[in-house]
Design an enzyme around this catalytic site. Structure first.
Site, PDB file in Angstrom:
ATOM      1  N   GLU A 126      48.719   5.117 -44.256  1.00 31.18           N
ATOM      2  CA  GLU A 126      49.036   3.833 -43.614  1.00 31.18           C
ATOM      3  C   GLU A 126      50.167   3.989 -42.586  1.00 31.18           C
ATOM      4  O   GLU A 126      50.296   3.187 -41.675  1.00 31.18           O
ATOM      5  CB  GLU A 126      49.405   2.775 -44.658  1.00 31.18           C
ATOM      6  CG  GLU A 126      48.230   2.323 -45.532  1.00 31.18           C
ATOM      7  CD  GLU A 126      47.185   1.456 -44.790  1.00 31.18           C
ATOM      8  OE1 GLU A 126      47.558   0.712 -43.875  1.00 31.18           O
ATOM      9  OE2 GLU A 126      45.992   1.560 -45.149  1.00 31.18           O
ATOM     10  N   ASP A 128      38.576  -3.250 -47.543  1.00 29.84           N
ATOM     11  CA  ASP A 128      39.473  -2.309 -48.227  1.00 29.84           C
ATOM     12  C   ASP A 128      40.873  -2.910 -48.155  1.00 29.84           C
ATOM     13  O   ASP A 128      41.099  -3.899 -47.459  1.00 29.84           O
ATOM     14  CB  ASP A 128      39.439  -0.934 -47.527  1.00 29.84           C
ATOM     15  CG  ASP A 128      40.403   0.053 -48.168  1.00 29.84           C
ATOM     16  OD1 ASP A 128      40.405   0.169 -49.405  1.00 29.84           O
ATOM     17  OD2 ASP A 128      41.188   0.701 -47.432  1.00 29.84           O
ATOM     18  N   SER A 129      41.812  -2.265 -48.839  1.00 28.79           N
ATOM     19  CA  SER A 129      43.184  -2.749 -48.785  1.00 28.79           C
ATOM     20  C   SER A 129      43.825  -2.479 -47.418  1.00 28.79           C
ATOM     21  O   SER A 129      44.854  -3.060 -47.112  1.00 28.79           O
ATOM     22  CB  SER A 129      44.016  -2.050 -49.869  1.00 28.79           C
ATOM     23  OG  SER A 129      44.006  -0.656 -49.628  1.00 28.79           O
ATOM     24  N   HIS A 171      40.977   6.078 -48.612  1.00 29.99           N
ATOM     25  CA  HIS A 171      42.010   6.542 -47.675  1.00 29.99           C
ATOM     26  C   HIS A 171      42.018   8.076 -47.567  1.00 29.99           C
ATOM     27  O   HIS A 171      42.444   8.625 -46.566  1.00 29.99           O
ATOM     28  CB  HIS A 171      43.410   6.117 -48.150  1.00 29.99           C
ATOM     29  CG  HIS A 171      43.789   4.712 -47.777  1.00 29.99           C
ATOM     30  ND1 HIS A 171      43.252   3.606 -48.390  1.00 29.99           N
ATOM     31  CD2 HIS A 171      44.676   4.233 -46.863  1.00 29.99           C
ATOM     32  CE1 HIS A 171      43.798   2.514 -47.880  1.00 29.99           C
ATOM     33  NE2 HIS A 171      44.664   2.864 -46.945  1.00 29.99           N
ATOM     34  N   CYS A 210      36.497   0.691 -51.247  1.00 32.28           N
ATOM     35  CA  CYS A 210      37.794   0.847 -51.889  1.00 32.28           C
ATOM     36  C   CYS A 210      37.561   1.337 -53.321  1.00 32.28           C
ATOM     37  O   CYS A 210      36.929   0.633 -54.122  1.00 32.28           O
ATOM     38  CB  CYS A 210      38.492  -0.512 -51.888  1.00 32.28           C
ATOM     39  SG  CYS A 210      40.032  -0.524 -52.815  1.00 32.28           S
ATOM     40  N   CYS A 221      39.420   7.784 -53.418  1.00 33.98           N
ATOM     41  CA  CYS A 221      40.044   6.660 -52.712  1.00 33.98           C
ATOM     42  C   CYS A 221      39.618   6.820 -51.268  1.00 33.98           C
ATOM     43  O   CYS A 221      39.666   7.931 -50.719  1.00 33.98           O
ATOM     44  CB  CYS A 221      41.560   6.751 -52.850  1.00 33.98           C
ATOM     45  SG  CYS A 221      42.460   5.686 -51.704  1.00 33.98           S
TER      46      CYS A 221
HETATM   47  N1  DGL Z   1      41.472   2.694 -50.169  1.00 36.54           N
HETATM   48  C1  DGL Z   1      41.640   2.184 -51.462  1.00 36.54           C
HETATM   49  C2  DGL Z   1      40.944   2.955 -52.518  1.00 36.54           C
HETATM   50  O1  DGL Z   1      39.890   3.484 -52.191  1.00 36.54           O
HETATM   51  C3  DGL Z   1      42.909   1.494 -51.826  1.00 36.54           C
HETATM   52  C4  DGL Z   1      44.166   2.242 -51.776  1.00 36.54           C
HETATM   53  C5  DGL Z   1      45.316   1.348 -52.122  1.00 36.54           C
HETATM   54  O2  DGL Z   1      45.422   0.285 -51.538  1.00 36.54           O
HETATM   55  O3  DGL Z   1      46.108   1.730 -53.003  1.00 36.54           O
HETATM   56  O4  DGL Z   1      41.343   3.057 -53.642  1.00 36.54           O
END
Ligand code: DGL
Length: 270
Positions: free
Chosen positions: A151, A10-11, A187, A73, A185
């Site tokens: 984050e 993931d990011s 996150h 992600c 997402c």
């Molecule tokens: N967790 C990621 C997603 O599911 C990426 C969020 C990001 O880096 O903007 O989209």
């Protein structure tokens, strides 16, 4: 049986929502996780950049001989759905498994999708759901402030800032009468309590991390790649920036001490 690790990326911290569920559903599997913390967020970048980053992330995992790659992600899954074609091992993103659950669980056919700007602009969830069932109505909303909140560890559902941001993004979905919201997402499950408080008990929140973990288990079984060993597996964590912040928030989210357990790598080498 195959004891190689499952590679998850993931990011940043978001993919841990999938890892948390994988540890529950497949405790004997080994996991290698990469969080691209040096380049987060992905969700407001161009398609070309996201695709290049995703390829590097997957290459890093493949160097560890992973038996499957999971793009935990929503952004990568939405803008690079064809990643699978170049990896040479089974692959899944989060969009497909999550859409299946929404189609199955929504009673009134009104589904909200929240995700990063890149994800929402791609209409990845909406297209798949409406293709499968044209009677469904999908309401989309990007929530660009959610990833920086997570984050930075601003995740408490009692925090006024969190409540205000949740209300700002989710009020259109509430007004539309959705009975299901896809946390599109990875996150966002970290903010699930705050989102649930605002939407109320009658609205089902679908955790893209959880659905992806369960789908990963199924793919491994179907491909005879499961680790049938009885012992608990290991989990290794890598990031592309200093591990401190990641270790702190991951400890909270995974409810285990991650101090000193995360290594930094140079992702530009992959
Ligand atoms: N967790 C990621 C997603 O599911 C990426 C969020 C990001 O880096 O903007 O989209």
């Amino acid at each position: 049986m195959n004891t190689n690790a499952i590679g998850v990326f993931d990011s940043g911290l978001g993919g841990l929502s999938a890892v948390k569920q994988m540890l529950k559903a497949m405790p004997n599997e080994n996991i290698i996780y990469f969080g691209d913390t040096g380049r987060v967020p992905y969700g407001n970048r161009s398609t070309d950049t996201i695709r290049r980053y995703a390829m590097q992330d997957a290459n890093f995992l493949l160097k560890h001989n992973v038996k499957m790659v999971v793009a935990a992600c929503g952004t990568v899954s939405s803008v690079a759905p064809d990643l699978e074609d170049v990896l040479g091992v089974p692959y899944t993103g989060v969009v497909l498994p999550t859409c299946f659950t929404a189609l199955r669980e929504s009673k009134n056919g009104k589904v909200g999708v929240i995700g990063t700007t890149a994800t929402i602009n791609s209409h990845s969830y909406k297209t798949r759901i409406e293709q499968k069932n044209p009677d469904f109505q999908v309401f989309e909303q990007d929530c660009p402030l959610f990833v920086p909140l997570v984050e930075n560890g601003i995740i408490d559902h009692n925090d006024r800032i969190v409540q205000l941001v949740v209300e700002k993004y989710l009020s259109p979905l509430k007004n539309a009468g959705v009975d299901t919201v896809i946390l599109g997402c990875t996150h966002y499950p970290i903010l699930k309590e705050a989102i649930g408080d605002y939407m109320g008990d009658d609205v089902l929140l679908i955790d893209s991390g959880k659905e992806t973990a369960l789908y990963t288990k199924k793919v491994l079984e179907e491909n005879c790649l499961s680790n049938t060993c009885k012992d608990n597996g290991t989990a290794q964590f890598f990031v592309s920036d200093t591990p401190d912040n990641f270790e702190k928030i991951a400890s909270l989210f995974l409810s285990k001490d991650m101090q000193g357990k995360v290594s930094q790598i140079n992702i530009e080498e992959y």
